[in-house]
Scaffold this active site. Structure first.
Site, PDB file in Angstrom:
ATOM      1  CD  GLU A  98       3.931  -1.432  -2.326  1.00  0.00           C
ATOM      2  OE1 GLU A  98       4.272  -2.476  -2.643  1.00  0.00           O
ATOM      3  OE2 GLU A  98       3.218  -1.232  -1.364  1.00  0.00           O
ATOM      4  CD  GLU A 135       1.674  -7.970   1.771  1.00  0.00           C
ATOM      5  OE1 GLU A 135       1.892  -6.601   1.290  1.00  0.00           O
ATOM      6  OE2 GLU A 135       2.671  -8.374   2.458  1.00  0.00           O
ATOM      7  CG  ASN A 163       2.126  10.432  21.097  1.00  0.00           C
ATOM      8  OD1 ASN A 163       3.008  10.014  20.016  1.00  0.00           O
ATOM      9  ND2 ASN A 163       0.767  10.332  20.616  1.00  0.00           N
ATOM     10  N   GLY A 164       5.134  12.258  20.611  1.00  0.00           N
ATOM     11  CA  GLY A 164       5.179  13.458  19.698  1.00  0.00           C
ATOM     12  C   GLY A 164       6.709  13.621  19.356  1.00  0.00           C
ATOM     13  NE  ARG A 216      -0.807   5.535  20.553  1.00  0.00           N
ATOM     14  CZ  ARG A 216      -1.726   6.529  20.052  1.00  0.00           C
ATOM     15  NH1 ARG A 216      -2.824   6.222  19.467  1.00  0.00           N
ATOM     16  NH2 ARG A 216      -1.143   7.798  19.596  1.00  0.00           N
ATOM     17  CE  LYS A 254       1.026  -3.839   0.366  1.00  0.00           C
ATOM     18  NZ  LYS A 254       2.314  -3.206   0.294  1.00  0.00           N
ATOM     19  CD1 TRP A 299       7.573   4.743  16.777  1.00  0.00           C
ATOM     20  CD2 TRP A 299       7.754   2.693  16.965  1.00  0.00           C
ATOM     21  NE1 TRP A 299       7.892   4.033  15.607  1.00  0.00           N
ATOM     22  CE2 TRP A 299       7.940   2.745  15.757  1.00  0.00           C
ATOM     23  CE3 TRP A 299       7.500   1.341  17.545  1.00  0.00           C
ATOM     24  CZ2 TRP A 299       8.314   1.882  14.955  1.00  0.00           C
ATOM     25  CZ3 TRP A 299       7.866   0.253  16.587  1.00  0.00           C
ATOM     26  CH2 TRP A 299       8.330   0.539  15.272  1.00  0.00           C
ATOM     27  CB  CYS A 339       4.634   7.366  22.607  1.00  0.00           C
ATOM     28  SG  CYS A 339       6.138   7.471  21.815  1.00  0.00           S
ATOM     29  CE  LYS A 382       4.550  -4.231   9.506  1.00  0.00           C
ATOM     30  NZ  LYS A 382       4.316  -3.762   8.063  1.00  0.00           N
ATOM     31  CG  HIS A 393       8.100  -5.958 -25.842  1.00  0.00           C
ATOM     32  ND1 HIS A 393       8.379  -6.023 -27.322  1.00  0.00           N
ATOM     33  CD2 HIS A 393       8.118  -4.490 -25.731  1.00  0.00           C
ATOM     34  CE1 HIS A 393       8.897  -4.759 -27.632  1.00  0.00           C
ATOM     35  NE2 HIS A 393       8.428  -3.977 -26.652  1.00  0.00           N
TER      36      HIS A 393
HETATM   37  O1  M6R Z   1      10.416  -3.972   7.508  1.00  0.00           O
HETATM   38  P1  M6R Z   1      11.032  -4.091   5.931  1.00  0.00           P
HETATM   39  O2  M6R Z   1      10.667  -2.506   5.147  1.00  0.00           O
HETATM   40  O3  M6R Z   1      12.308  -3.997   5.584  1.00  0.00           O
HETATM   41  O4  M6R Z   1      10.090  -5.211   5.169  1.00  0.00           O
HETATM   42  C1  M6R Z   1      10.170  -5.390   3.662  1.00  0.00           C
HETATM   43  C2  M6R Z   1       9.286  -6.388   3.148  1.00  0.00           C
HETATM   44  O5  M6R Z   1       9.318  -7.479   4.122  1.00  0.00           O
HETATM   45  C3  M6R Z   1       7.954  -5.735   3.347  1.00  0.00           C
HETATM   46  O6  M6R Z   1       7.869  -4.365   2.546  1.00  0.00           O
HETATM   47  C4  M6R Z   1       6.854  -6.739   2.744  1.00  0.00           C
HETATM   48  O7  M6R Z   1       7.146  -6.601   1.377  1.00  0.00           O
HETATM   49  C5  M6R Z   1       5.410  -6.233   2.990  1.00  0.00           C
HETATM   50  N1  M6R Z   1       4.724  -7.222   3.651  1.00  0.00           N
HETATM   51  C6  M6R Z   1       4.696  -5.581   1.825  1.00  0.00           C
HETATM   52  O8  M6R Z   1       3.436  -5.220   2.122  1.00  0.00           O
END
Ligand code: M6R
Length: 610
Positions: free
Chosen positions: A483, A490, A100-101, A27, A487, A74, A2, A605, A506
Site C-alpha cells: 500500500e 499514484e 449530520n452524524g 461533504r 500511494k 452522505w 453530511c 476516484k 531472491h
Molecule cells: O472504490 P474502491 O475502493 O473500490 O476503489 C478501488 C481502487 O480503485 C482504489 O483503492 C485505488 O486503488 C485508489 N486510487 C488507491 O489509492
C-alpha cells in the site's frame, strides 16, 4: 459526513442557504434539501442526487422566508432517495431537523415513539430526532424540547432545528460532529457544519464545543451546554480563503482525509462494539448471522488499496476464526474455472461501491448463489445494493483519488467482522475484549503518528530526488508495504515497489545501492527479528533505510537512517498505525514535486470500467 446549514436574519434565506450548500457539496452528494417558512407554513423541498437537482427543483418556486435550514447528504441509514433526504419533519410537519452524524439507538427510540403514536416516513436514523422533539414540544418550548430530546439520543450529531411555533428561532447542537456559528451582523446569523459554508458571508465565527447548543434569533444568540449551563465564547476571525476552507484549512483533500483518520476510526466503531460482552454488533449482518455460522471459506475481492486491506483482512480472519480466507484481485476473480464451494462467502471491499471489477466479481458470485457481503463506504452504491448483506464504513465521502482514510476504516471493519465470526466459533470473550479495548485506543495512537507529520515531511525532502523506492514488510506488514508503494506511485509518479522482506534476497536485492531508499515496515511483532535480518542485507548493499518501527525500539537505530515510530499495539492492529507514515511520506514527496495530489494524472476516484 453530511453538511447542515441554517440562516436567520433580515434577508431572503433561500439564496444564502443554497450558496452555503454549494460550498459544502464535497461533504456529500446523495441528496440535498431545504426547509423554509412559506407564508408562515413550514415547507420542505428535497431532492435525491447532486445539489444541482435541488437547485433545478427550486427554480420554479418562490419562497419568501427570512430563516431556514439546508442539508447536503452522505447517506448512512436509508438509501439515497427524495424521501430519505433531509430536512426531516415530525408527524405534523411543523418541526424540521437537519442532522449530520449517526444516532446509534434510533431503532429503540423509533419503537418507543411508534408506541406513542408517531408515524415515520423515512428509513433514516435522523427522523427520530424530529419526533422526539415533537413529543417534548407538546409541553415545553423548542429550546427545552431539543435539550430534552437529545438527552435520549446516543451517537453523534451536529444538528439544527426550526419550528412553525417559534419561526424566529434556530436551535443547533453538537456532539461528535462539528457546528460553527457565523455572525454576519447583530441580528443576522448562520450556523453550518463547516466554515466553507459561512465564509461567503462572514469571517466572524464561533466553533461550538462538544455538548453545546446555540439558540439563535434575530435579537441575538446564546450558547449553552446541553445540561443548560451557560458557555462563554469569543468570536474568532477566519483567515482561510474559500478553497482552503473546503479542505478544512489543508492544502489538499488527501492531507485532510489523512488527518481525519482518528475520527474515521471512531465513526467506524461507533455503536458496534460491546466491551463488557466482548461482542460486536453489525446491523448490516443481522439477517445472515445464522448463515455465517456455517461458512467454511471466504473469498475477499477488491481492487487497489481496498485489495491490500483485504490481504490484511485475510490474515486477521484466518488468525481469529480459523476460516480459510483467500484474497483475489476482483479483476482476476472472474477467470476462476472451478465452481466456488457453496459454503463459501464472497466479501467485496470497496470505498466507492462502484468499482466495475469488484461489482463483476460480486455478480459472478451471486450467479452461483453464494452469500455475498460488502464492506462499502458509499451507501446505496451498486455493490452495497447487489451484495446480500454488509457493513458500511460510515466515514463520509473520500474526495482525494488516493484512498487513505477508507483503507484505515476498511481495516477496522474487517477486524470487527473477524471478531464477530470468531465469537460465533471458539474465540474466548477475553480475547475479543483485548482486541476491542485496543481498537478503542487507536484514535489516540493515530493522533500520535499524525503529530509527526513535520518529521515525515523532512524525510521526504531528504529523498526528494530518489528515482526508485522499495517498501518491504513481512506477514501483516507486507500488504502495508504494498500500500505504501501504491500511494507513492499514484501521487508522486515515482517508481516504488512493495515486496515481502524475505523475498529481497531472491532477486530485488540486486537493485539495491546507495540511491535506493528501502522503506521497512518493521513493528515489534512476531516477525521482527526476521525482518531485521532482511534489513541488514539491504544495509550491507548501502541501501538507505527508512524504518517504520515501534516506539522505544532502540535496536532499529543501529541500522536505520531515518525512523518514524508508531505507538505499541496488538500485532494484528499494527497495519492501522504503520500505514499512516507511508501515506504522509507519499503525500509530502508528491507535494515537493508539485504533483496534482488530489487528482493524479490518468486516474479516477471511481473506476467504473473493467
Ligand atoms: O472504490 P474502491 O475502493 O473500490 O476503489 C478501488 C481502487 O480503485 C482504489 O483503492 C485505488 O486503488 C485508489 N486510487 C488507491 O489509492
Amino acid at each position: 459526513m453530511c453538511g447542515i446549514i441554517g440562516y436567520i436574519g433580515n434577508k431572503q434565506a433561500l439564496p444564502i442557504i443554497l450558496e452555503g450548500l454549494k460550498r459544502m457539496e464535497y461533504r456529500g452528494y446523495d441528496s440535498a434539501g431545504v426547509a423554509l417558512f412559506n407564508q408562515e407554513k413550514l415547507e420542505v423541498i428535497k431532492k435525491q442526487g447532486k445539489f444541482i437537482n435541488l437547485q433545478n427543483e427550486l427554480k420554479s418556486r418562490s419562497i419568501t422566508s427570512s430563516s431556514g435550514l439546508g442539508h447536503i447528504r452522505w447517506a448512512t441509514h436509508g438509501e439515497p432517495s427524495d424521501l430519505n433526504a433531509h430536512p426531516h419533519t415530525d408527524c405534523q410537519n411543523k418541526i424540521a431537523v437537519v442532522h449530520n452524524g449517526i444516532i446509534e439507538n434510533y431503532q429503540e427510540l423509533k419503537r418507543w415513539l411508534a408506541s406513542q403514536g408517531h408515524q415515520f416516513k423515512t428509513k433514516t436514523d435522523s427522523e427520530v430526532i424530529a419526533h422526539l422533539i415533537e413529543e417534548r414540544n407538546k409541553t415545553v418550548p423548542l429550546e427545552e424540547a431539543v435539550r430534552g430530546a437529545l438527552n435520549h439520543v446516543k451517537g453523534a450529531y451536529g444538528l439544527a432545528v426550526i419550528s412553525e411555533k417559534e419561526p424566529d428561532k434556530i436551535v443547533a447542537a453538537r456532539l461528535g460532529s462539528p457546528v460553527v456559528l457565523g455572525i454576519i451582523s447583530q441580528g443576522e446569523y448562520l450556523i453550518a457544519s463547516d466554515v466553507a459554508a459561512i465564509l461567503p458571508f462572514t469571517r466572524e465565527v464561533i466553533f461550538l464545543e462538544e455538548s453545546e447548543m446555540a439558540i439563535i434569533t434575530k435579537q441575538g444568540y446564546k450558547i449553552n451546554k446541553l445540561n443548560g449551563a451557560v458557555s462563554c465564547h469569543q468570536p474568532q476571525q477566519i483567515e482561510w480563503d474559500l478553497d482552503e476552507a473546503e479542505k478544512g484549512g489543508y492544502d489538499h483533500f488527501m492531507l485532510k482525509e489523512i488527518m481525519e483518520e482518528p475520527e474515521t476510526i471512531k465513526a467506524s466503531l461507533r455503536g458496534r462494539v460491546v466491551l463488557e460482552e466482548g461482542g460486536v454488533k453489525l446491523g448490516g449482518l443481522i439477517d445472515v448471522l445464522e448463515q455465517l455460522k456455517k461458512i467454511e471459506r471466504i473469498y475477499i475481492v477488491a481492487c487497489g488499496t481496498a485489495h491490500y486491506a483485504g490481504r490484511i483482512g485475510s490474515y486477521l480472519i484466518e488468525n481469529l476464526t480459523g476460516i480459510p480466507t483467500e484474497v483475489e484481485y476482483a479483476s482476476e476473480f472472474r477467470y476462476r474455472e472451478k465452481p466456488l464451494d457453496k459454503k463459501s462467502v464472497v466479501l467485496a471491499i470497496s470505498q466507492s461501491g462502484e468499482t466495475a471489477d469488484t461489482l463483476a466479481a460480486i455478480r459472478l458470485a451471486n450467479q452461483q448463489d453464494l452469500l455475498t457481503l460488502g464492506i462499502v463506504n458509499a451507501v446505496g452504491s451498486s455493490i452495497a445494493r447487489e451484495t446480500k448483506a454488509g457493513v458500511y464504513n460510515h466515514i463520509g465521502p473520500e474526495i482525494a483519488v488516493a484512498s487513505t482514510k477508507a483503507f484505515v476504516s476498511q481495516l477496522v471493519v474487517v477486524t470487527l467482522i473477524a471478531i464477530l465470526l470468531g465469537r460465533q466459533r471458539n474465540m474466548p470473550k477475553a480475547k475479543a475484549q483485548e482486541i476491542i479495548k485496543e481498537l478503542l485506543k487507536l484514535p489516540d495512537k493515530i493522533e500520535d503518528v499524525l503529530n509527526q507529520k513535520e518529521k515525515i515531511e523532512e524525510i521526504a525532502k531528504v529523498y526528494e530526488s530518489a528515482n526508485d523506492f522499495i517498501f518491504i514488510g513481512r506477514k501483516l506488514s507486507y500488504p502495508v508495504a504494498l500500500e505504501g508503494a501504491l500511494k507513492m506511485k499514484e501521487i508522486s509518479y515515482v517508481h516504488a515497489e512493495g515486496y515481502p522482506a524475505g523475498e529481497l534476497k531472491h532477486g530485488p536485492l540486486a537493485l539495491i545501492d546507495q540511491t535506493w531508499p528501502v522503506v521497512a515496515v518493521i513493528p515489534q511483532d512476531s516477525v521482527y527479528d526476521k525482518t531485521f535480518s532482511n534489513l541488514e542485507e539491504a544495509k550491507a548493499r548501502q541501501g538507505q533505510i527508512i524504518a517504520i518501527a515501534t516506539a522505544n525500539d532502540e535496536e532499529i537505530k543501529r541500522i536505520a537512517d531515518r525512523i518514524v515510530y508508531v505507538p505499541k499495539t496488538l500485532e494484528i492492529l499494527y497495519p492501522i498505525l504503520t500505514v499512516v507514515p507511508l501515506q504522509l511520506l507519499a503525500y509530502y514527496l508528491a507535494k515537493i514535486k508539485g504533483r496534482d495530489i488530489d487528482q493524479p494524472r490518468n486516474l479516477a476516484k471511481s473506476v467504473t470500467v473493467e
